[in-house]
Design an enzyme around this catalytic site. Sequence first.
Site: not given
Length: 232
Positions: A124, A142
Amino acid sequence: MAKRLTKAKAEELYARLAEIRPDPRTELEYTNAYTLLVAVVLSAQATDKGVNRATAPLFKIADTPAKMLRLGEDGVASYIKTIGLWRNKAKNVIALSQALIDQHKGEVPRDREALEALPGVGRKTANVVLMEIFGEGTIAVDTHVFRVGNRTGLSDGKTPNEVEAQLMRITPQKYLHGAHHWLILHGRYTCIARKPECPRCVIADLCLYKDKTRAIASTKTPAPSGAKSKKR
């Protein structure tokens, strides 16, 4: 009822999100590639607002790996104690700063594998840096992006990696660079976890979420007031 949006409906969905936020940006505050990297690492299980409060004074004195190393782990920790998991994050900030100096001449690499090899940096975080700094078409997943992707029907994955792969396939190329920001901001301010604000949602009639709050119109709803610049 369909579980996934068609590509045509996905394109319309992004077009509407782009209309209300034509210039989507991260809400993390940074001054260069290094400070963005640190800010994203610190943002795990923390709010952008909370991270910004901590990094504003930190980045004034340590905006490069060398300066951060001179501050030391205890010094970093003293600035980020208001952020969750601050002890481990301080260790990671110092370790990744040392790695950048030792392996990349103090520069943030434009390479996914090299980024993910840094302490505290996962997929991420690498995606955010590659997109925000280097302009690459990546989508960082997320909790907000995961929720919005699966609620709307853009995706139906069970893991962040599955959702990322599905979003990359269905997102039109022209919307790819802003997709992460549009989805995360939509999840943060409209498609809220406990009670999504469907009546004022600009994509409610496209969205496949079966538990929409209250009745919605079957046509495009007006953009919420202040949608372009609303802050937490």
